[in-house]
Scaffold this motif. Structure first.
Motif, PDB file in Angstrom:
ATOM      1  N   THR A   1       0.862  -1.183   0.000  1.00  8.17           N
ATOM      2  CA  THR A   1       0.000   0.000   0.000  1.00  8.17           C
ATOM      3  C   THR A   1       0.898   1.232   0.000  1.00  8.17           C
ATOM      4  N   PRO A   2       1.090   1.880  -1.152  1.00  8.39           N
ATOM      5  CA  PRO A   2       1.949   3.063  -1.197  1.00  8.39           C
ATOM      6  C   PRO A   2       1.335   4.233  -0.434  1.00  8.39           C
ATOM      7  N   ARG A   3       2.171   5.176  -0.073  1.00  3.34           N
ATOM      8  CA  ARG A   3       1.702   6.330   0.705  1.00  3.34           C
ATOM      9  C   ARG A   3       0.659   7.134  -0.072  1.00  3.34           C
ATOM     10  N   HIS A   4       0.865   7.224  -1.392  1.00  2.00           N
ATOM     11  CA  HIS A   4      -0.083   7.926  -2.248  1.00  2.00           C
ATOM     12  C   HIS A   4      -0.469   6.998  -3.401  1.00  2.00           C
ATOM     13  N   ALA A   5      -1.724   7.038  -3.786  1.00  2.00           N
ATOM     14  CA  ALA A   5      -2.179   6.201  -4.903  1.00  2.00           C
ATOM     15  C   ALA A   5      -1.415   6.561  -6.175  1.00  2.00           C
ATOM     16  N   LEU A   6      -1.172   5.550  -6.994  1.00  2.00           N
ATOM     17  CA  LEU A   6      -0.453   5.722  -8.247  1.00  2.00           C
ATOM     18  C   LEU A   6      -1.443   5.985  -9.374  1.00  2.00           C
ATOM     19  N   ARG A   7      -1.128   6.949 -10.217  1.00  2.00           N
ATOM     20  CA  ARG A   7      -1.993   7.261 -11.356  1.00  2.00           C
ATOM     21  C   ARG A   7      -1.825   6.213 -12.457  1.00  2.00           C
ATOM     22  N   LYS A   8      -2.860   5.968 -13.230  1.00  2.00           N
ATOM     23  CA  LYS A   8      -2.738   5.119 -14.399  1.00  2.00           C
ATOM     24  C   LYS A   8      -1.707   5.724 -15.339  1.00  2.00           C
ATOM     25  N   GLY A   9      -0.770   4.889 -15.793  1.00  2.00           N
ATOM     26  CA  GLY A   9       0.293   5.360 -16.670  1.00  2.00           C
ATOM     27  C   GLY A   9       1.512   5.894 -15.946  1.00  2.00           C
ATOM     28  N   GLN A  10       1.458   5.987 -14.619  1.00  2.00           N
ATOM     29  CA  GLN A  10       2.583   6.524 -13.854  1.00  2.00           C
ATOM     30  C   GLN A  10       3.716   5.518 -13.759  1.00  2.00           C
ATOM     31  N   ASN A  11       4.938   5.969 -13.994  1.00  2.00           N
ATOM     32  CA  ASN A  11       6.120   5.160 -13.735  1.00  2.00           C
ATOM     33  C   ASN A  11       6.465   5.265 -12.252  1.00  2.00           C
ATOM     34  N   PHE A  12       6.805   4.156 -11.636  1.00  2.00           N
ATOM     35  CA  PHE A  12       7.134   4.172 -10.216  1.00  2.00           C
ATOM     36  C   PHE A  12       8.196   3.121  -9.922  1.00  2.00           C
ATOM     37  N   ARG A  13       8.820   3.250  -8.764  1.00  2.00           N
ATOM     38  CA  ARG A  13       9.906   2.341  -8.372  1.00  2.00           C
ATOM     39  C   ARG A  13       9.610   1.757  -6.990  1.00  2.00           C
ATOM     40  N   VAL A  14       9.689   0.442  -6.908  1.00  2.00           N
ATOM     41  CA  VAL A  14       9.493  -0.272  -5.645  1.00  2.00           C
ATOM     42  C   VAL A  14      10.831  -0.866  -5.220  1.00  2.00           C
ATOM     43  N   THR A  15      11.246  -0.594  -3.999  1.00  2.00           N
ATOM     44  CA  THR A  15      12.488  -1.156  -3.458  1.00  2.00           C
ATOM     45  C   THR A  15      12.132  -2.037  -2.269  1.00  2.00           C
ATOM     46  N   VAL A  16      12.523  -3.305  -2.354  1.00  2.00           N
ATOM     47  CA  VAL A  16      12.206  -4.282  -1.317  1.00  2.00           C
ATOM     48  C   VAL A  16      13.516  -4.826  -0.751  1.00  2.00           C
ATOM     49  N   THR A  17      13.691  -4.715   0.558  1.00  2.00           N
ATOM     50  CA  THR A  17      14.845  -5.300   1.239  1.00  2.00           C
ATOM     51  C   THR A  17      14.351  -6.518   2.011  1.00  2.00           C
ATOM     52  N   TYR A  18      15.041  -7.650   1.861  1.00  2.00           N
ATOM     53  CA  TYR A  18      14.537  -8.902   2.415  1.00  2.00           C
ATOM     54  C   TYR A  18      15.690  -9.841   2.725  1.00  2.00           C
ATOM     55  N   ASN A  19      15.409 -10.889   3.488  1.00  3.19           N
ATOM     56  CA  ASN A  19      16.440 -11.869   3.815  1.00  3.19           C
ATOM     57  C   ASN A  19      15.783 -13.161   4.281  1.00  3.19           C
ATOM     58  N   GLY A  20      16.620 -14.178   4.456  1.00  2.00           N
ATOM     59  CA  GLY A  20      16.129 -15.461   4.942  1.00  2.00           C
ATOM     60  C   GLY A  20      16.833 -16.618   4.258  1.00  2.00           C
ATOM     61  N   THR A  21      16.326 -17.811   4.495  1.00  2.00           N
ATOM     62  CA  THR A  21      16.845 -19.022   3.869  1.00  2.00           C
ATOM     63  C   THR A  21      15.873 -19.444   2.784  1.00  2.00           C
ATOM     64  N   PRO A  22      16.205 -19.186   1.525  1.00  2.00           N
ATOM     65  CA  PRO A  22      15.268 -19.516   0.455  1.00  2.00           C
ATOM     66  C   PRO A  22      15.098 -21.023   0.298  1.00  2.00           C
ATOM     67  N   LYS A  23      13.876 -21.419   0.026  1.00  2.00           N
ATOM     68  CA  LYS A  23      13.560 -22.825  -0.158  1.00  2.00           C
ATOM     69  C   LYS A  23      12.738 -23.000  -1.429  1.00  2.00           C
ATOM     70  N   PRO A  24      12.845 -24.142  -2.078  1.00  2.00           N
ATOM     71  CA  PRO A  24      12.053 -24.353  -3.295  1.00  2.00           C
ATOM     72  C   PRO A  24      10.569 -24.491  -2.981  1.00  2.00           C
ATOM     73  N   VAL A  25       9.759 -24.323  -4.010  1.00  2.00           N
ATOM     74  CA  VAL A  25       8.335 -24.594  -3.893  1.00  2.00           C
ATOM     75  C   VAL A  25       8.045 -25.966  -4.494  1.00  2.00           C
ATOM     76  N   THR A  26       6.971 -26.580  -4.048  1.00  2.00           N
ATOM     77  CA  THR A  26       6.551 -27.868  -4.589  1.00  2.00           C
ATOM     78  C   THR A  26       5.484 -27.623  -5.645  1.00  2.00           C
ATOM     79  N   ASP A  27       5.722 -28.119  -6.839  1.00  2.00           N
ATOM     80  CA  ASP A  27       4.801 -27.932  -7.954  1.00  2.00           C
ATOM     81  C   ASP A  27       3.657 -28.938  -7.899  1.00  2.00           C
ATOM     82  N   PRO A  28       2.606 -28.715  -8.674  1.00  2.00           N
ATOM     83  CA  PRO A  28       1.470 -29.643  -8.661  1.00  2.00           C
ATOM     84  C   PRO A  28       1.834 -31.076  -9.005  1.00  2.00           C
ATOM     85  N   ASP A  29       2.926 -31.290  -9.746  1.00  2.00           N
ATOM     86  CA  ASP A  29       3.329 -32.658 -10.086  1.00  2.00           C
ATOM     87  C   ASP A  29       4.248 -33.275  -9.034  1.00  2.00           C
ATOM     88  N   GLY A  30       4.486 -32.551  -7.945  1.00  4.85           N
ATOM     89  CA  GLY A  30       5.282 -33.088  -6.850  1.00  4.85           C
ATOM     90  C   GLY A  30       6.757 -32.750  -6.904  1.00  4.85           C
TER      91      GLY A  30
END
Length: 475
Positions: free
Chosen positions: A128-157
């Motif tokens: 939820t950005p501080r201000h709503a984004l206009r249609k056609g507006q260019n914007f930049r999202v910066t996400v800082t994150y960490n952890g131990t990445p793990k694979p996902v299990t697909d529908p075929d197992g």
């Protein structure tokens, strides 16, 4: 996948085993995203683009033009620190939108430099950005994150995404795995350019997509930089880490090749990788110019993976590939990577085409003819898994890497070739790769193209070989 998923995970039948900065994306892509799935209400970007097999994949309301990914991975603790900068454009007014991210902890998120509220809902990172984004507006999202990445299990197992190995990680994202290591608009409909900055312990190599920009070692760590300028779907991104022997060269066509091979696989892989330039030249004559600036291979030792994947510009192999697998994954650079899916239901456009490339290569290099490959398959009894479901409608995400998609998909192309003749058939393949270069395609579009180029009504042929249940009668 597409990939050459092997029988160990049930993704390919044994008969198939012998066969592995900011870019401008056309406005049509953003329009496609805006129209994807059911209409969204108000100013909330839709969660998921409405794919029938993976309804939570991707997100509505925006198009990511570019990802800047800065990652630091410790191969001992298996801890990942990441910063993702997404340069995007709103395709509707947005007071809230989602990103796909699975299992990692987000510590900070900003939109255009201002702190934004965020929450987690399964694989959705709700922003939820501080201000709503206009249609056609260019914007930049910066996400800082960490952890131990793990694979996902697909529908075929089977597993995909960030898959740990004994010396690093095998990072293969089809169909869902990109979200295990970076926040993404995780559906093939959204294609973007990428920059990667990957830092790993000294002695390890970190390989991503596109052109290699250089490496630098300091304080016991080495940082590798890569740039993928041509549009790429998130599932085709990689950041594979391990101990690798590296080979670099430029082909006579100017393609920058970067091969990275686990030393334990080097002797088995060498004679096959030596043929990569000639395979790309052969496929370029058949399908049109190679669609990227870079090429290569990553040959890891990942015995628990069980598949290869056509990661863009640099296919991933879990062990030394045979020549048919190399041909298959290289053909995907045209069919699956450059020309991408609009829906996972149309996966035969990737796998059937790459499998038929194997048949054509064999035919033109002293092996079985495509007709013999077809006849061998057609001799399978009606109860064989080959006829379990039609390749144009596999029925669910559990079936998209099954034998019918690969083998019967290739059989459909062979029937098309017989119906229109070799000259027109090759023209159809080249035109498909040219007209949809860097964007997307659907089965309906391919059928219309084939009819336009051949001047024939081909509805019956495609209905029989793509959509009819059970074993089709021969024409």
């Amino acid at each position: 996948m597409t990939s050459t998923r092997r029988p160990a995970t049930g993704r390919r039948a044994a008969v198939l085993r012998r066969e592995a900065v900011l870019a401008t994306v056309p406005v049509a892509v953003a329009a496609l995203l805006a129209a994807a799935g059911p209409a969204t209400a108000g100013t909330i970007g839709q969660s998921g683009v409405g794919d029938p097999y993976f309804p939570s994949a991707g997100n509505g309301g925006y198009h990511v033009r570019h990802y800047g990914l800065t990652l630091r991975y410790d191969t001992t603790s298996r801890h990942l620190d990441g910063t993702a900068v997404l340069s995007a454009r709103a395709t509707q007014r947005l007071a809230r939108f989602d990103l796909d991210l699975n299992g990692l902890k987000v510590t900070r998120l900003t939109v255009d430099g201002a702190a934004a509220r965020f929450s987690r809902d399964g694989q959705e990172l709700v922003v939820t950005p501080r201000h709503a984004l206009r249609k056609g507006q260019n914007f930049r999202v910066t996400v800082t994150y960490n952890g131990t990445p793990k694979p996902v299990t697909d529908p075929d197992g089977s597993h995909d995404g960030w898959i740990p190995t004994d010396d690093g990680a095998f990072v293969a994202g089809e169909p869902q795995g990109a979200m295990t290591w970076f926040p993404a608009n995780n559906h093939p409909r959204d294609k973007s350019s990428y920059d990667f900055t990957l830092t790993v312990p000294k002695g390890r190599t970190a390989i991503a997509n596109g052109v290699f920009l250089g490496e630098r070692t300091a304080h016991g760590r080495t940082t590798f930089r890569w740039r993928q300028s041509e549009p790429m779907a998130a599932y085709l991104a990689t950041a594979t880490v391990g101990k690798f022997k590296v080979e670099r060269y430029t082909t006579r066509d100017g393609i920058q090749v970067y091969n990275a091979v686990d030393p334990r696989e080097a002797s088995a892989a060498a004679p096959v990788l030596k043929k990569l330039p000639s395979v790309l030249e052969w496929e370029s004559r058949l399908f049109g110019p190679y669609p990227f600036r870079a090429a290569g291979s990553v040959v890891d030792r990942a015995p628990d993976v069980g598949f290869a994947l056509e990661t863009q510009t640099r296919p991933l192999y879990d062990s030394a590939p045979d020549l048919s697998t190399l041909v298959h994954e290289s053909a995907h650079q045209w069919f699956g990577d450059s020309v991408s899916l609009t829906s996972w239901k149309d996966i035969w456009l990737n796998e059937g085409f790459a499998t038929y490339a194997e048949w054509l290569y064999s035919e033109q290099h002293g092996g079985d003819s495509a007709q013999k490959s077809f006849d061998t398959l057609y001799a399978k009894p009606a109860g064989h898994e080959l006829w379990a479901y039609p390749p144009g409608n596999p029925g669910s995400g559990a079936n998209i890497f099954g034998t019918p998609v690969y083998a019967r998909g290739a059989m459909a192309l062979h029937e098309l070739r017989k119906a229109v003749g070799d000259r027109v058939f090759v023209r159809i393949l080249r035109t498909w790769a040219t007209e949809h270069r860097g964007v997307h395609g659907t089965t309906a579009q391919f059928v219309r193209l084939a009819e336009r180029e051949s001047g024939k009504n081909l509805d019956g042929l495609f209905h029989t070989w793509l959509y009819t249940k059970g074993k089709p009668d021969k024409a």
